[in-house]
Design an enzyme around this catalytic site. Structure first.
Site, PDB file in Angstrom:
ATOM      1  N   CYS A 130       0.832  -1.207   0.000  1.00 35.74           N
ATOM      2  CA  CYS A 130       0.000   0.000   0.000  1.00 35.74           C
ATOM      3  C   CYS A 130       0.868   1.258   0.000  1.00 35.74           C
ATOM      4  O   CYS A 130       1.977   1.255   0.534  1.00 35.74           O
ATOM      5  CB  CYS A 130      -0.886   0.012   1.220  1.00 35.74           C
ATOM      6  SG  CYS A 130      -1.908  -1.455   1.329  1.00 35.74           S
ATOM      7  N   ARG A 163       5.453   0.028  -6.006  1.00 35.36           N
ATOM      8  CA  ARG A 163       5.378  -0.786  -4.795  1.00 35.36           C
ATOM      9  C   ARG A 163       4.424  -1.958  -4.967  1.00 35.36           C
ATOM     10  O   ARG A 163       4.398  -2.858  -4.136  1.00 35.36           O
ATOM     11  CB  ARG A 163       4.896   0.083  -3.629  1.00 35.36           C
ATOM     12  CG  ARG A 163       5.885   1.147  -3.221  1.00 35.36           C
ATOM     13  CD  ARG A 163       5.229   2.158  -2.320  1.00 35.36           C
ATOM     14  NE  ARG A 163       4.848   1.593  -1.051  1.00 35.36           N
ATOM     15  CZ  ARG A 163       5.494   1.774   0.096  1.00 35.36           C
ATOM     16  NH1 ARG A 163       6.564   2.514   0.091  1.00 35.36           N
ATOM     17  NH2 ARG A 163       5.084   1.241   1.209  1.00 35.36           N
ATOM     18  N   TRP A 179      -2.923  -2.749  -1.666  1.00 40.23           N
ATOM     19  CA  TRP A 179      -2.511  -4.105  -2.019  1.00 40.23           C
ATOM     20  C   TRP A 179      -3.291  -4.989  -1.058  1.00 40.23           C
ATOM     21  O   TRP A 179      -3.033  -4.989   0.153  1.00 40.23           O
ATOM     22  CB  TRP A 179      -1.007  -4.238  -1.800  1.00 40.23           C
ATOM     23  CG  TRP A 179      -0.342  -5.423  -2.414  1.00 40.23           C
ATOM     24  CD1 TRP A 179       0.185  -5.511  -3.678  1.00 40.23           C
ATOM     25  CD2 TRP A 179      -0.085  -6.684  -1.798  1.00 40.23           C
ATOM     26  NE1 TRP A 179       0.743  -6.748  -3.865  1.00 40.23           N
ATOM     27  CE2 TRP A 179       0.594  -7.492  -2.748  1.00 40.23           C
ATOM     28  CE3 TRP A 179      -0.366  -7.229  -0.539  1.00 40.23           C
ATOM     29  CZ2 TRP A 179       1.001  -8.791  -2.469  1.00 40.23           C
ATOM     30  CZ3 TRP A 179       0.031  -8.530  -0.279  1.00 40.23           C
ATOM     31  CH2 TRP A 179       0.706  -9.296  -1.234  1.00 40.23           C
ATOM     32  N   ASN A 231      -1.985   2.722   5.886  1.00 38.54           N
ATOM     33  CA  ASN A 231      -1.104   1.577   5.609  1.00 38.54           C
ATOM     34  C   ASN A 231      -0.858   0.871   6.928  1.00 38.54           C
ATOM     35  O   ASN A 231      -0.745   1.532   7.971  1.00 38.54           O
ATOM     36  CB  ASN A 231       0.265   2.050   5.097  1.00 38.54           C
ATOM     37  CG  ASN A 231       0.235   2.440   3.652  1.00 38.54           C
ATOM     38  OD1 ASN A 231      -0.815   2.396   3.011  1.00 38.54           O
ATOM     39  ND2 ASN A 231       1.384   2.856   3.138  1.00 38.54           N
ATOM     40  N   GLY A 232      -0.729  -0.449   6.890  1.00 37.53           N
ATOM     41  CA  GLY A 232      -0.481  -1.207   8.112  1.00 37.53           C
ATOM     42  C   GLY A 232      -1.653  -2.119   8.396  1.00 37.53           C
ATOM     43  O   GLY A 232      -2.489  -2.380   7.525  1.00 37.53           O
ATOM     44  N   GLU A 280      18.992 -17.177  -6.310  1.00 38.16           N
ATOM     45  CA  GLU A 280      18.524 -15.842  -6.689  1.00 38.16           C
ATOM     46  C   GLU A 280      18.078 -15.841  -8.157  1.00 38.16           C
ATOM     47  O   GLU A 280      17.074 -15.203  -8.505  1.00 38.16           O
ATOM     48  CB  GLU A 280      19.645 -14.815  -6.444  1.00 38.16           C
ATOM     49  CG  GLU A 280      19.351 -13.394  -6.889  1.00 38.16           C
ATOM     50  CD  GLU A 280      18.119 -12.768  -6.253  1.00 38.16           C
ATOM     51  OE1 GLU A 280      17.535 -13.340  -5.320  1.00 38.16           O
ATOM     52  OE2 GLU A 280      17.704 -11.691  -6.716  1.00 38.16           O
ATOM     53  N   LYS A 287      14.335 -14.756  -9.319  1.00 41.77           N
ATOM     54  CA  LYS A 287      14.126 -13.664 -10.280  1.00 41.77           C
ATOM     55  C   LYS A 287      13.287 -14.155 -11.446  1.00 41.77           C
ATOM     56  O   LYS A 287      12.359 -13.501 -11.902  1.00 41.77           O
ATOM     57  CB  LYS A 287      15.505 -13.216 -10.775  1.00 41.77           C
ATOM     58  CG  LYS A 287      15.898 -11.827 -10.914  1.00 41.77           C
ATOM     59  CD  LYS A 287      15.810 -10.813  -9.850  1.00 41.77           C
ATOM     60  CE  LYS A 287      15.022 -11.032  -8.651  1.00 41.77           C
ATOM     61  NZ  LYS A 287      15.325 -10.258  -7.490  1.00 41.77           N
ATOM     62  N   GLU A 304       9.541 -14.741 -10.409  1.00 43.10           N
ATOM     63  CA  GLU A 304       8.755 -13.547 -10.094  1.00 43.10           C
ATOM     64  C   GLU A 304       8.523 -12.651 -11.315  1.00 43.10           C
ATOM     65  O   GLU A 304       7.528 -11.945 -11.380  1.00 43.10           O
ATOM     66  CB  GLU A 304       9.341 -12.773  -8.903  1.00 43.10           C
ATOM     67  CG  GLU A 304      10.702 -12.171  -9.114  1.00 43.10           C
ATOM     68  CD  GLU A 304      11.314 -11.666  -7.812  1.00 43.10           C
ATOM     69  OE1 GLU A 304      10.782 -11.923  -6.735  1.00 43.10           O
ATOM     70  OE2 GLU A 304      12.366 -11.001  -7.900  1.00 43.10           O
ATOM     71  N   HIS A 350      19.042 -36.950  -6.287  1.00 46.04           N
ATOM     72  CA  HIS A 350      18.229 -37.442  -5.177  1.00 46.04           C
ATOM     73  C   HIS A 350      16.745 -37.139  -5.381  1.00 46.04           C
ATOM     74  O   HIS A 350      15.979 -37.108  -4.412  1.00 46.04           O
ATOM     75  CB  HIS A 350      18.730 -36.845  -3.853  1.00 46.04           C
ATOM     76  CG  HIS A 350      20.130 -37.244  -3.528  1.00 46.04           C
ATOM     77  ND1 HIS A 350      20.490 -38.544  -3.206  1.00 46.04           N
ATOM     78  CD2 HIS A 350      21.298 -36.545  -3.537  1.00 46.04           C
ATOM     79  CE1 HIS A 350      21.795 -38.607  -3.005  1.00 46.04           C
ATOM     80  NE2 HIS A 350      22.310 -37.402  -3.202  1.00 46.04           N
ATOM     81  N   LYS A 395       7.219  -3.917  -3.483  1.00 47.75           N
ATOM     82  CA  LYS A 395       8.560  -3.429  -3.148  1.00 47.75           C
ATOM     83  C   LYS A 395       8.779  -3.406  -1.644  1.00 47.75           C
ATOM     84  O   LYS A 395       9.903  -3.445  -1.168  1.00 47.75           O
ATOM     85  CB  LYS A 395       8.719  -2.019  -3.727  1.00 47.75           C
ATOM     86  CG  LYS A 395      10.132  -1.509  -3.772  1.00 47.75           C
ATOM     87  CD  LYS A 395      10.921  -2.216  -4.836  1.00 47.75           C
ATOM     88  CE  LYS A 395      12.399  -1.994  -4.731  1.00 47.75           C
ATOM     89  NZ  LYS A 395      13.141  -3.016  -5.481  1.00 47.75           N
TER      90      LYS A 395
HETATM   91  C1  F6R Z   1      12.735 -10.102  -5.010  1.00 50.11           C
HETATM   92  C2  F6R Z   1      11.919  -9.340  -4.161  1.00 50.11           C
HETATM   93  C3  F6R Z   1      11.455  -9.957  -2.874  1.00 50.11           C
HETATM   94  C4  F6R Z   1      12.145  -9.198  -1.742  1.00 50.11           C
HETATM   95  C5  F6R Z   1      11.563  -9.613  -0.384  1.00 50.11           C
HETATM   96  C6  F6R Z   1      12.277  -8.922   0.759  1.00 50.11           C
HETATM   97  O1  F6R Z   1      12.991  -9.433  -6.203  1.00 50.11           O
HETATM   98  O2  F6R Z   1      11.684  -8.227  -4.463  1.00 50.11           O
HETATM   99  O3  F6R Z   1      11.743 -11.321  -2.770  1.00 50.11           O
HETATM  100  O4  F6R Z   1      13.507  -9.472  -1.803  1.00 50.11           O
HETATM  101  O5  F6R Z   1      10.217  -9.295  -0.350  1.00 50.11           O
HETATM  102  O6  F6R Z   1      12.186  -7.543   0.633  1.00 50.11           O
HETATM  103  P1  F6R Z   1      13.113  -6.578   1.478  1.00 50.11           P
HETATM  104  O7  F6R Z   1      14.486  -6.712   0.979  1.00 50.11           O
HETATM  105  O8  F6R Z   1      12.525  -5.216   1.272  1.00 50.11           O
HETATM  106  O9  F6R Z   1      13.000  -7.044   2.903  1.00 50.11           O
END
Ligand code: F6R
Length: 611
Positions: free
Chosen positions: A2, A27, A77, A103-104, A478, A482, A485, A501, A606
């Site tokens: 949000c 975000r 969101w 927000n929250g 990673e 990537k 997502e 395995h 984000k």
């Molecule tokens: C990956 C991504 C998410 C964040 C995760 C943690 O591209 O954006 O997996 O890495 O939500 O977010 P932060 O780093 O803000 O705690």
């Protein structure tokens, strides 16, 4: 997740609110809305479950002459309650006099809703946030001052909140925060409030972050309260969002720009930090006690960055490490003498903050974040700034690389201070790290030419495997994260030795298997296992790889020579960091070829402020 924007300007507030919402889009959101005070002291509300552009069209159709410069906006969101217009913010009280964006999470919302309904308040949505509008309405019946009414209303709340309350009758606007970020700013165009400095970057050069328990009235002179007492407004800080940071330059999207920025980000970090590693200053300046064990706490990409840092600490310093998925932290048992390294680019990840609650101040906490004003930075015992600059693409790219480099430098400095490595060894390791900007740039160039064609060959595949061994494994993990997502394709990472395995069952004719080849000799047997089953192997490694992006031929030779050694020198111990560049580019290119939005992937936020 949000996002909040509020404006108090001359003329019509709507262009500011809509532009602010557009800047919050990154975000992640599934509905949006604004409320603007009219000249006849009412609220005009527009909401949409579609994109900000659609909301903009809705607002364009309004009679804008009757609007004033005071308004609030929100991107939602969904967590509690479906994605509907009724559940989108702003929420109003019964009399439509009070507008609220929040927000929250209000944890006692059900109890408050029952209490307020019994008193005759009528609710129009399913969301927890609406109780705030009714609580303020109820308080205003007895207490005419909006600032006081907001403080009284928030005293009933349990949970976390960043709110902006707009009173249509008086035109007053009050912001308040508790465990959720909110900033206010005074600019030439007027006063602004936002959940994220980036939302107001176009107008404000400085900002002030609210602390927990603060409530502020945005008036000609701000009235600032902290824990119910009037205090002088804090001194504004310069905004980290230079307007240039939002400019795409020659790049097609923010993700492309942020991938390309990595060599520069790392060079800047080394300039800033490298000189303080070998004499231990980087570590001692943090003022933390020594530690015998490191527990890395994080989620998603930040956890993967933590895995690289932990791998360096184990291999170079023989320090035991734990890797804790923040959402599972209640099951973690930490040994005495543990330092918690909490990593989060946003610094607002609820899982991380809640995990720290569970450890309850029993262990020192070092935060590694790209947001020095975040909740995480505020509650840690010491903070390392990732210094990656604003990252607008929702998927983390340059923040991963920056977190790894800053974390590794800090841990090397700690190893010197604790006598686990010699000063001279630290100097030589840092010297090797100065190769990183060049290695990242080389990886970028090699990938730019090879990846588009490679992706064309695998774009029809429904699933991908990523393999690595030792120091390369967190990069494979990673890469898989990537890819899933961004492209919405299945992707799993495995230690290459685990393949036989079970996961080998997934490999059939044409299954793409991406191997992060750090020169580990046993990888060749694992590659052969895949090839024997018709898998489409893509190697990211040295000169002989499909994507020759791992610039450590010398390291590869050393690795082969060191076969059984568990203590490897330099970058080989925890790299290859440069492999992340082709992995990011692979995910982006596949997403583009499949028609996905690479800057705003679906269901990704984000700043993930819910558990
Ligand atoms: C990956 C991504 C998410 C964040 C995760 C943690 O591209 O954006 O997996 O890495 O939500 O977010 P932060 O780093 O803000 O705690």
């Amino acid at each position: 997740m949000c996002g909040i924007i509020g404006a108090r300007v001359e003329g019509d507030a709507t262009p500011f609110l809509l532009d602010g919402l557009a800047r919050l889009e990154y975000r992640g959101y599934d509905s949006a809305g604004i409320a603007v005070r009219t000249r006849d002291r009412a609220l005009t509300v527009s909401r949409s479950t579609r994109r900000i552009d659609v909301l903009r069209e809705q607002v364009d159709a309004l009679d804008r002459d009757g609007l004033t410069g005071v308004g609030i906006g929100h991107t939602r969101w969904a967590t509690h309650g479906a994605v509907t217009e009724a559940n989108a913010h702003p929420h109003l009280d019964c009399g439509r006099r009070i507008g609220v964006v929040h927000n929250g999470i209000i944890e006692n919302a059900d109890a408050l809703r029952t209490m307020l309904s019994a008193q005759g308040h009528v609710f129009r949505s399913d969301v927890d946030s609406e109780v705030i509008a009714h609580l303020v309405e109820r308080t205003l019946a007895l207490e005419p001052d909006l600032l006081v009414a907001v403080q009284v209303a928030t005293a009933h709340l349990e949970g976390s909140w960043a709110i902006v309350v707009l009173d249509a009758l008086s035109g007053r606007m009050v912001a308040a925060a508790e465990r959720s970020p909110l900033v206010v700013a005074r600019a030439a165009a007027g006063d602004f409030v936002a959940s994220d400095v980036g939302a107001i970057a176009a107008w404000a050069d400085t900002f002030v972050a609210l602390r927990d328990g603060d409530a502020v009235e945005l008036a000609d002179a701000w009235v600032w309260t902290s824990g119910g007492m009037i205090v002088p407004p804090p001194i504004p800080q310069p905004s980290p969002f230079a307007a240039a940071a939002l400019d795409l330059g020659d790049h097609a999207d923010h993700m492309a720009k942020e991938i390309a920025e990595q060599p520069e980000v790392v060079a800047g970090l080394l300039d800033r930090r490298a000189a303080a590693v070998a004499d231990g200053r980087l570590w001692t300046d943090l003022g933390l006690p020594g530690f015998h064990r490191l527990a890395v706490l994080g989620c998603g990409t930040s956890l993967n960055a933590g895995a690289v840092i932990a791998s360096m600490l184990r291999s170079t310093g023989r320090v035991p490490t734990d890797l804790i998925v923040a959402s599972e932290a209640d099951r973690a048992v930490l040994a005495p003498g543990t330092l918690i390294l909490a990593i989060s680019q946003s610094g607002e990840t609820a899982d991380v903050l809640r995990a720290l609650d569970r450890f309850d101040g029993r262990f020192p906490v070092l935060a590694l974040t790209n947001n020095l004003h975040s909740s995480l930075a505020r509650r840690a015992d010491a903070v390392l700034d990732a210094h990656a600059g604003p990252e607008i693409g929702v998927a983390a790219t340059k923040t991963f690389t920056a977190q790894v480099v800053v974390g590794v430098l800090a841990m090397l400095s700690a190893l010197v201070t604790s006598g686990r490595i010699e000063r001279r060894q630290a100097q030589s390791l840092v010297g090797e790290m100065h190769r990183l900007p060049g290695l990242l740039e080389g990886a970028y160039q090699a990938s730019a030419t090879r990846i588009p064609l490679l992706v064309t060959s695998v774009s029809a595949a429904t699933g991908f495997l990523f393999l690595g061994r030792g120091g390369a494994l967190p990069f494979a993990t990673e890469g898989a994260l990537k890819l899933k997502e961004l492209s919405y394709r299945w992707a799993e990472a495995y230690p290459a030795g685990e393949l036989k395995h079970g996961p080998l069952a997934l490999v059939t004719e044409g299954t793409p298997v991406v191997v992060v080849d750090n020169g580990e000799p046993r990888l060749q047997a694992n590659i052969a296992e895949v090839a024997a089953r018709g898998g489409f192997v893509i190697t990211i490694g040295g000169d002989d790889a499909d994507i020759p992006a791992v610039g450590q031929e010398a390291g590869r030779r050393r690795l082969r020579a060191a076969r059984s050694a568990d203590r490897l020198p330099g970058l080989d111990a925890w790299g290859p960091l440069e492999a992340v560049v082709p992995l990011q580019m692979l995910a982006r290119e596949l997403a583009l070829q499949l028609g996905c939005d690479v800057d705003k992937p679906r269901n990704l936020a984000k700043s993930v402020t819910v558990e």
